[in-house]
Design a protein around this motif. Structure first.
Motif, PDB file in Angstrom:
ATOM      1  N   ALA A 115      96.309 -45.225 -26.024  1.00 15.37           N
ATOM      2  CA  ALA A 115      94.978 -45.448 -26.806  1.00 15.37           C
ATOM      3  C   ALA A 115      95.232 -44.417 -27.991  1.00 15.37           C
ATOM      4  O   ALA A 115      95.252 -44.396 -29.107  1.00 15.37           O
ATOM      5  CB  ALA A 115      93.909 -45.472 -26.130  1.00 15.37           C
ATOM      6  N   LYS A 116      95.568 -43.268 -27.341  1.00 18.48           N
ATOM      7  CA  LYS A 116      95.787 -42.013 -28.166  1.00 18.48           C
ATOM      8  C   LYS A 116      97.016 -42.048 -29.172  1.00 18.48           C
ATOM      9  O   LYS A 116      96.985 -41.537 -30.204  1.00 18.48           O
ATOM     10  CB  LYS A 116      95.926 -40.550 -27.233  1.00 18.48           C
ATOM     11  CG  LYS A 116      94.504 -40.258 -26.530  1.00 18.48           C
ATOM     12  CD  LYS A 116      95.045 -39.340 -25.230  1.00 18.48           C
ATOM     13  CE  LYS A 116      93.712 -38.898 -24.773  1.00 18.48           C
ATOM     14  NZ  LYS A 116      93.885 -38.169 -23.492  1.00 18.48           N
ATOM     15  N   ILE A 117      98.180 -42.497 -28.497  1.00 13.42           N
ATOM     16  CA  ILE A 117      99.314 -42.813 -29.426  1.00 13.42           C
ATOM     17  C   ILE A 117      98.928 -43.929 -30.646  1.00 13.42           C
ATOM     18  O   ILE A 117      99.398 -43.539 -31.635  1.00 13.42           O
ATOM     19  CB  ILE A 117     100.428 -43.356 -28.484  1.00 13.42           C
ATOM     20  CG1 ILE A 117     100.581 -42.126 -27.474  1.00 13.42           C
ATOM     21  CG2 ILE A 117     101.706 -43.614 -29.341  1.00 13.42           C
ATOM     22  CD1 ILE A 117     101.892 -42.761 -26.533  1.00 13.42           C
ATOM     23  N   ARG A 118      98.109 -44.940 -30.151  1.00 16.21           N
ATOM     24  CA  ARG A 118      97.590 -45.759 -31.013  1.00 16.21           C
ATOM     25  C   ARG A 118      97.246 -45.358 -32.389  1.00 16.21           C
ATOM     26  O   ARG A 118      97.330 -45.429 -33.625  1.00 16.21           O
ATOM     27  CB  ARG A 118      96.871 -46.850 -30.427  1.00 16.21           C
ATOM     28  CG  ARG A 118      96.234 -47.870 -31.351  1.00 16.21           C
ATOM     29  CD  ARG A 118      95.218 -48.446 -30.565  1.00 16.21           C
ATOM     30  NE  ARG A 118      93.784 -47.798 -30.303  1.00 16.21           N
ATOM     31  CZ  ARG A 118      92.941 -47.820 -29.547  1.00 16.21           C
ATOM     32  NH1 ARG A 118      92.924 -48.893 -28.451  1.00 16.21           N
ATOM     33  NH2 ARG A 118      92.149 -47.152 -29.512  1.00 16.21           N
ATOM     34  N   ASP A 119      96.149 -44.453 -31.945  1.00 22.06           N
ATOM     35  CA  ASP A 119      95.321 -43.845 -32.795  1.00 22.06           C
ATOM     36  C   ASP A 119      95.720 -42.751 -33.607  1.00 22.06           C
ATOM     37  O   ASP A 119      95.417 -42.282 -34.871  1.00 22.06           O
ATOM     38  CB  ASP A 119      93.925 -43.226 -32.351  1.00 22.06           C
ATOM     39  CG  ASP A 119      93.151 -44.520 -31.807  1.00 22.06           C
ATOM     40  OD1 ASP A 119      93.215 -45.507 -32.206  1.00 22.06           O
ATOM     41  OD2 ASP A 119      92.111 -44.104 -31.032  1.00 22.06           O
ATOM     42  N   GLU A 120      96.712 -41.785 -33.081  1.00 24.43           N
ATOM     43  CA  GLU A 120      97.439 -40.772 -33.828  1.00 24.43           C
ATOM     44  C   GLU A 120      98.716 -40.919 -34.189  1.00 24.43           C
ATOM     45  O   GLU A 120      99.227 -40.105 -34.885  1.00 24.43           O
ATOM     46  CB  GLU A 120      97.254 -39.702 -32.759  1.00 24.43           C
ATOM     47  CG  GLU A 120      95.696 -39.181 -32.455  1.00 24.43           C
ATOM     48  CD  GLU A 120      95.546 -37.844 -31.623  1.00 24.43           C
ATOM     49  OE1 GLU A 120      96.066 -36.809 -31.850  1.00 24.43           O
ATOM     50  OE2 GLU A 120      94.609 -37.711 -30.783  1.00 24.43           O
ATOM     51  N   VAL A 121      99.287 -41.953 -33.815  1.00 21.29           N
ATOM     52  CA  VAL A 121     100.737 -42.158 -34.197  1.00 21.29           C
ATOM     53  C   VAL A 121     100.976 -43.677 -34.990  1.00 21.29           C
ATOM     54  O   VAL A 121     101.568 -43.559 -36.140  1.00 21.29           O
ATOM     55  CB  VAL A 121     101.810 -42.026 -32.897  1.00 21.29           C
ATOM     56  CG1 VAL A 121     103.145 -42.181 -33.448  1.00 21.29           C
ATOM     57  CG2 VAL A 121     101.749 -40.569 -32.442  1.00 21.29           C
ATOM     58  N   VAL A 122     100.685 -44.483 -34.048  1.00 25.23           N
ATOM     59  CA  VAL A 122     100.940 -45.784 -34.588  1.00 25.23           C
ATOM     60  C   VAL A 122     100.102 -46.382 -35.899  1.00 25.23           C
ATOM     61  O   VAL A 122     101.027 -46.364 -36.939  1.00 25.23           O
ATOM     62  CB  VAL A 122     100.616 -46.965 -33.634  1.00 25.23           C
ATOM     63  CG1 VAL A 122     101.149 -48.278 -34.141  1.00 25.23           C
ATOM     64  CG2 VAL A 122     101.306 -46.886 -32.411  1.00 25.23           C
ATOM     65  N   MET A 123      99.213 -46.037 -35.929  1.00 28.54           N
ATOM     66  CA  MET A 123      98.153 -46.424 -37.032  1.00 28.54           C
ATOM     67  C   MET A 123      98.336 -45.456 -38.339  1.00 28.54           C
ATOM     68  O   MET A 123      98.677 -45.988 -39.494  1.00 28.54           O
ATOM     69  CB  MET A 123      96.665 -46.615 -36.876  1.00 28.54           C
ATOM     70  CG  MET A 123      96.393 -47.775 -35.926  1.00 28.54           C
ATOM     71  SD  MET A 123      97.240 -49.373 -36.520  1.00 28.54           S
ATOM     72  CE  MET A 123      96.434 -49.790 -38.024  1.00 28.54           C
ATOM     73  N   PRO A 124      98.408 -44.313 -38.030  1.00 25.52           N
ATOM     74  CA  PRO A 124      98.622 -43.378 -39.440  1.00 25.52           C
ATOM     75  C   PRO A 124      99.751 -43.179 -39.816  1.00 25.52           C
ATOM     76  O   PRO A 124     100.210 -42.984 -40.877  1.00 25.52           O
ATOM     77  CB  PRO A 124      97.812 -42.054 -38.940  1.00 25.52           C
ATOM     78  CG  PRO A 124      98.130 -41.891 -37.373  1.00 25.52           C
ATOM     79  CD  PRO A 124      97.916 -43.554 -37.075  1.00 25.52           C
ATOM     80  N   GLU A 125     100.811 -43.343 -38.987  1.00 25.39           N
ATOM     81  CA  GLU A 125     102.457 -43.066 -39.378  1.00 25.39           C
ATOM     82  C   GLU A 125     103.095 -44.391 -39.225  1.00 25.39           C
ATOM     83  O   GLU A 125     103.971 -44.431 -40.141  1.00 25.39           O
ATOM     84  CB  GLU A 125     102.973 -42.068 -38.085  1.00 25.39           C
ATOM     85  CG  GLU A 125     102.207 -40.628 -38.417  1.00 25.39           C
ATOM     86  CD  GLU A 125     102.870 -39.357 -37.652  1.00 25.39           C
ATOM     87  OE1 GLU A 125     104.073 -39.381 -37.860  1.00 25.39           O
ATOM     88  OE2 GLU A 125     101.937 -38.742 -36.883  1.00 25.39           O
ATOM     89  N   MET A 126     103.123 -45.249 -38.382  1.00 30.39           N
ATOM     90  CA  MET A 126     104.071 -46.202 -38.184  1.00 30.39           C
ATOM     91  C   MET A 126     103.595 -47.316 -38.956  1.00 30.39           C
ATOM     92  O   MET A 126     104.369 -48.252 -39.702  1.00 30.39           O
ATOM     93  CB  MET A 126     104.079 -46.707 -36.840  1.00 30.39           C
ATOM     94  CG  MET A 126     104.836 -45.608 -36.259  1.00 30.39           C
ATOM     95  SD  MET A 126     105.030 -45.728 -34.256  1.00 30.39           S
ATOM     96  CE  MET A 126     105.957 -47.166 -34.018  1.00 30.39           C
ATOM     97  N   ALA A 127     102.184 -47.797 -39.230  1.00 24.48           N
ATOM     98  CA  ALA A 127     101.705 -48.740 -39.790  1.00 24.48           C
ATOM     99  C   ALA A 127     101.743 -48.790 -41.450  1.00 24.48           C
ATOM    100  O   ALA A 127     102.429 -49.890 -41.749  1.00 24.48           O
ATOM    101  CB  ALA A 127     100.426 -49.090 -39.576  1.00 24.48           C
ATOM    102  N   PRO A 128     101.664 -47.656 -41.779  1.00 24.35           N
ATOM    103  CA  PRO A 128     102.353 -47.735 -43.460  1.00 24.35           C
ATOM    104  C   PRO A 128     103.737 -47.974 -43.783  1.00 24.35           C
ATOM    105  O   PRO A 128     104.073 -48.459 -44.485  1.00 24.35           O
ATOM    106  CB  PRO A 128     102.065 -46.245 -43.843  1.00 24.35           C
ATOM    107  CG  PRO A 128     100.899 -45.745 -42.758  1.00 24.35           C
ATOM    108  CD  PRO A 128     101.308 -46.397 -41.285  1.00 24.35           C
ATOM    109  N   VAL A 129     104.639 -47.704 -42.600  1.00 23.44           N
ATOM    110  CA  VAL A 129     105.973 -47.930 -42.924  1.00 23.44           C
ATOM    111  C   VAL A 129     106.205 -49.373 -42.579  1.00 23.44           C
ATOM    112  O   VAL A 129     106.831 -50.166 -43.527  1.00 23.44           O
ATOM    113  CB  VAL A 129     106.868 -47.193 -41.800  1.00 23.44           C
ATOM    114  CG1 VAL A 129     108.209 -47.660 -42.085  1.00 23.44           C
ATOM    115  CG2 VAL A 129     106.717 -45.688 -41.937  1.00 23.44           C
ATOM    116  N   ALA A 130     105.384 -49.987 -41.710  1.00 18.99           N
ATOM    117  CA  ALA A 130     105.550 -51.475 -41.690  1.00 18.99           C
ATOM    118  C   ALA A 130     104.882 -52.033 -42.700  1.00 18.99           C
ATOM    119  O   ALA A 130     105.576 -53.037 -43.342  1.00 18.99           O
ATOM    120  CB  ALA A 130     104.799 -51.927 -40.464  1.00 18.99           C
ATOM    121  N   GLU A 131     104.014 -51.711 -43.509  1.00 18.59           N
ATOM    122  CA  GLU A 131     103.539 -52.318 -44.779  1.00 18.59           C
ATOM    123  C   GLU A 131     104.484 -52.325 -45.932  1.00 18.59           C
ATOM    124  O   GLU A 131     104.714 -53.181 -46.692  1.00 18.59           O
ATOM    125  CB  GLU A 131     102.059 -51.518 -45.121  1.00 18.59           C
ATOM    126  CG  GLU A 131     101.331 -52.410 -46.144  1.00 18.59           C
ATOM    127  CD  GLU A 131      99.684 -52.144 -46.188  1.00 18.59           C
ATOM    128  OE1 GLU A 131      99.125 -52.812 -46.952  1.00 18.59           O
ATOM    129  OE2 GLU A 131      99.252 -51.249 -45.378  1.00 18.59           O
TER     130      GLU A 131
END
Length: 325
Positions: A115-131
């Motif tokens: 959950a911490k990785i999700r909120d602090e790594v996936v959504m702020p850093e990885m999701a924009p790359v996916a978009e």
């Protein structure tokens, strides 16, 4: 006659418009999970919650069991706009290299850590790359902690995998990982796995309990080794068609995907306990692995990934630093 003709034309246009509007109200949500799987339970609850809020604005319809194609096919359909939502997991690393982060063995300790990785790594850093690649991540759900099954013998140490033909999902890092352990890995669509194991084309595979049991892999596998070698998130992902939806519909779908995140972890934790027992009851021989031996054998994969994928070392460090916080 003229008036009647105009009226008829008007009715035809109105009916056509209404039909088009009705066709646009269906939000197609595809996934590869079988009935009763974590994917199915998560997607169905999401649809129920979203549809309550959507009213007559739109309706989420779930298509499980690879009805809309395998993961690769659905990712392409997201780009084309013929599927609205999908739930890819490991396959994301084959499209966006940084998502190989979750192919790193023993990166995620537990769901609280995730959950911490999700909120602090996936959504702020990885999701924009996916978009940037055409995939909009609305929420981060779960595929789960992966276990190894096979028909040869119990797997205790990495060397026990030597020579075992093992199905993996698409993605180079899962293949590299099992090559490092000594297996002979081969990527294959999940929908083909049962028959491959049944016919001996593959000796084994690796998946969470929430995929192993609903897909009846216990019918074609003898041994289950509790490796927990990789935790795989699943991503509620939209594509080209998302921007064409009414803004309010977009907002409701996004909010509901996020609301479901912690709920999915609850469902997953309960399934882990229940399904492991069901697999034992179905006759599978279950054993623990030597976790430290697997962690030691995994070090070269981290080094290769960090040197191959730009920005990955910082994300690895961040994810690891969140453990136990």
């Amino acid at each position: 006659m003229k008036f009647g003709g105009i009226l008829a034309i008007g009715l035809t246009i109105a009916l056509g418009t209404t039909s088009a509007a009705l066709a646009q109200t269906e939000v197609k949500f595809g996934h590869v999970g079988e009935p009763g799987s974590l994917f199915a339970l998560s997607a169905e609850e999401f649809a129920e919650k979203a549809n309550e809020k959507l009213g007559d604005k739109a309706k989420v319809v779930v298509y499980g069991s690879s009805q809309l194609g395998n993961d690769n096919a659905m990712l392409q359909k997201l780009k084309l706009g013929t599927v609205d939502l999908a739930l890819p997991s490991s396959v994301m690393s084959s499209q966006i290299p940084i998502f190989g982060l979750f192919d790193m063995p023993y990166l995620v300790n537990d769901r609280e850590h995730m959950a911490k990785i999700r909120d602090e790594v996936v959504m702020p850093e990885m999701a924009p790359v996916a978009e940037e690649s055409g995939f909009k991540v609305l929420g981060v759900w779960e595929n789960g902690f992966r276990q190894i099954t096979n028909n040869r013998h119990p797997i205790v140490k990495p060397e026990d995998l030597k020579g075992i033909k093992l199905r993996t999902p698409s993605g180079e890092w899962r293949v590299k990982m099992f090559e490092a352990y000594g297996a002979t890995p081969s990527p294959m669509a999940f929908s083909e796995v049962f028959v491959a194991l049944q016919t001996g084309v593959m000796d084994g595979q690796e998946n969470p309990y929430a995929q192993i049991y609903p897909s009846r892999l216990y019918e074609v596998q003898d041994y289950l080794s509790k490796s927990n070698h990789v935790y795989t998130p699943a991503y509620v992902t939209a594509g080209r068609s998302f921007g064409r939806l009414d803004p309010e519909v977009q907002q409701i779908l996004t909010e509901t995907a996020v609301e479901m995140q912690d709920r999915v972890y609850e469902i997953a934790a309960q399934l882990d306990e229940e399904l492991l027992q069901k697999l034992i009851d179905a006759g599978m021989q279950v054993n623990e692995v030597d976790r430290e031996a697997f962690i030691e054998a995994s070090k070269p994969i981290y080094e290769q990934f960090a040197s191959s994928v730009e920005g990955s070392q910082a994300m690895i460090d961040k994810a690891q630093s969140l453990a136990g916080q």
